[in-house]
Design an enzyme around this catalytic site. Structure first.
Site: not given
Ligand code: ADP
Length: 532
Positions: A181, A329, A434, A439
């Site tokens: 990630t 994931e 918060k 929220w």
């Molecule tokens: P990171 O940004 O930590 O590398 P990822 O690339 O796996 O992780 O991103 C996953 C996260 O991106 C999700 O848990 C969510 O918070 C956000 N995300 C993905 N698609 C959407 C969406 N359509 N709307 C809002 N948030 C999103």
């Protein structure tokens, strides 16, 4: 028991199928010098066989990790197949991570070999080679200018190798790929994909209501091959015979993307919101945009929430937008917002912006803090949890408490699910604000700001507040040379959200910080404004 055969679901089987059935299908890839490389799946997989031959001669064995620091190009595609189909693990690394984080990830995966693009070799690879004992560093598009005993030019490395390779029979549960990630909300954690999860995910991604990939589509992944396998497009495309247009290292360059769409007649493209903001910057006016995007039927936006104005602007030029949700994931496909037969033309923009309906193969639920399931009524908001065939069941070499006793994975997102089974992401739990015990959704506030004509990008972060605990701070970048008027922007919120949600302050900056995957980096923003 049924009487049907069982064939292992391996990436090798996708490659074999594409080679036999879709060998003639074209692949276009942008080189570092902006020229375009063209060949077809047949030649691509012959070269993958040559790379597999060279790597195994160099000592690569099943289960070994091979690191890639590479762009969306044909070399990376060849490496995907050469490595995984040999039974080794293709460890894609995000070159935009901090070099120390990259070293840490490489050490944790124990990568024996590194495949790297020449530009990244110059800026990063040579240095990495000094502190990591790679057995071989394979540099592509190097013009043979590589140095050091263990560095070699890609094309010289594979030269003379047989175009047929004795691909081993693999167990479908064997590991095929590794991706960390990008650490938007914490330290990078490794997701170790298997052949089986990748194949099932590829079916899911190609479905009509997902990316709708087929022989008659031409797909351009603007999502990087170094992060979550470019949404699995490099596997789905050969599975269904879809031609691919790979933008190389130019995923963030709207001009290159616009030219590729127009000249290569791309029909579908996928990317994070920023990619499309960059693309729209290239359109001189509506007429010009319609002309340039003539072939483009569908734009998938995921990885972050899509602002309404972005969706409307793209659709005004012709293509339909599909929003989607996923994460490292989950390989990443989770849900996609496709229109139902009954709701064409009647769906409000608010419904269009939702993350969409779960794709078969991955299950969703929302739960409260006591792990009790909440109803799908569009009102109840809770922790979004998933499980399924392409969802991680643990992190690579790392303990974590994201899984409950029944195998549900807590995504870290806060969501509602409406009565039509559409998921609405309201926030990441770490980004929620918060205020006075209630929220506030940062995503909602950002989308409203982004719909103001003077605003290019917007981010809302929580600022500590002695009275309310936290209050929202709105950080914006301007659309033109004209400064944004803070009072006017705050006035714009009136009637759109509860008064106590309206940010206390607006700060204008030149550029928002972005993560290595192109999302707004709130960790950096929070640190930047901590002192103010
Ligand atoms: P990171 O940004 O930590 O590398 P990822 O690339 O796996 O992780 O991103 C996953 C996260 O991106 C999700 O848990 C969510 O918070 C956000 N995300 C993905 N698609 C959407 C969406 N359509 N709307 C809002 N948030 C999103």
């Amino acid at each position: 028991m049924g009487n049907m055969m069982t064939m292992p679901l391996t990436i090798t089987s996708i490659m074999r199928h594409a080679q036999q059935v879709f060998g003639h299908v074209d692949l276009v890839s942008v080189n570092l010098d902006l020229s375009r490389h063209r060949y077809n799946y047949s030649v691509c997989f012959q070269r993958a066989a040559q790379l597999a031959g060279a790597l195994s001669q160099a000592g690569m064995k099943q289960g070994d990790c091979v690191a890639t620091l590479a762009w969306n190009d044909h070399y990376h595609l060849e490496a995907y197949y050469a490595i995984s189909c040999s039974g080794a693990i293709c460890h894609t690394i995000n070159p935009r991570l901090h070099p120390e984080q990259i070293k840490c990830i490489i050490r944790s995966a124990n990568d024996r070999f590194l495949l790297i693009s020449a530009d990244l070799y110059a800026t990063l690879g040579r240095e990495l080679g000094k502190s990591i004992p790679f057995e071989k560093i394979i540099v592509y598009q190097s013009d043979n200018t590589v140095d050091g005993d263990n560095s070699v030019d890609y094309d010289s490395f594979i030269q003379g190798q047989d175009i047929h390779f004795p691909w081993p029979n693999l167990d479908e549960n064997q590991a095929s790929g590794l991706c960390y990630t990008s650490g938007t909300t914490g330290n990078p954690k490794g997701a170790l994909y298997s052949h089986r999860s990748t194949v099932l995910h590829s079916y899911g991604m190609a479905l009509p209501d997902s990316l709708n990939m087929s022989l008659s589509t031409k797909v351009m992944p603007v999502v990087p091959m170094f992060h979550v396998n470019a949404w699995g497009i490099p596997y789905s495309a050969p599975m269904v015979g879809s031609p691919l247009v790979l933008p190389g290292r130019y995923m963030g360059d709207g001009k290159v993307l616009a030219a590729l769409i127009e000249e290569e007649e791309v029909t579908s493209a996928a990317g994070v919101p920023t990619a499309w903001v960059n693309l729209l910057d290239q359109m001189k006016n509506q007429e010009d945009g319609i002309k340039k995007l003539r072939s483009l039927k569908m734009v998938a936006i995921g990885g972050a929430s899509a602002p309404a104005t972005l969706v409307e602007k793209i659709e005004a030029l012709g293509p339909r937008v599909r929003t989607a949700w996923g994460m490292t994931e989950t390989s990443p496909l989770g849900c996609v917002n496709a229109l139902a037969h009954s709701d064409t033309n009647q769906v409000s923009i608010n419904d269009r912006l939702k993350a969409g309906r779960p794709v078969y193969g991955i299950e969703f639920r929302i739960v409260n803090d006591r792990e009790e399931e909440l109803p799908w009524n569009g009102e109840a908001s809770g922790h979004l949890e998933v499980r399924g065939n392409w969802v991680c069941r643990q992190y690579y070499h790392q303990e974590a408490d994201n899984w409950d006793h029944h195998g549900w994975f807590n995504t870290g997102d806060i969501a509602k699910i409406d009565t039509e089974s559409r998921i609405i992401i309201t926030d990441r739990s770490k980004d929620l604000i918060k205020s006075g015990g209630e929220w506030i959704s940062s995503i909602d506030l950002e989308n409203i700001a982004a719909s103001h004509p003077d605003v290019r990008e917007a981010a809302v972060i929580a600022m500590p507040d002695p009275k309310w605990d936290e209050r929202p701070l709105l950080v914006v970048t301007p659309n033109t040379d004209k400064d944004i008027n803070p009072a006017e922007l705050l006035e714009f919120y009136q009637g759109k959200v509860a008064n106590w949600w309206i940010p206390d302050r607006v700060v204008q900056i030149t550029d928002l910080p972005h993560t290595a995957t192109g999302k707004v980096d709130k960790k950096v923003l929070r640190a930047q404004f901590e002192e103010t």
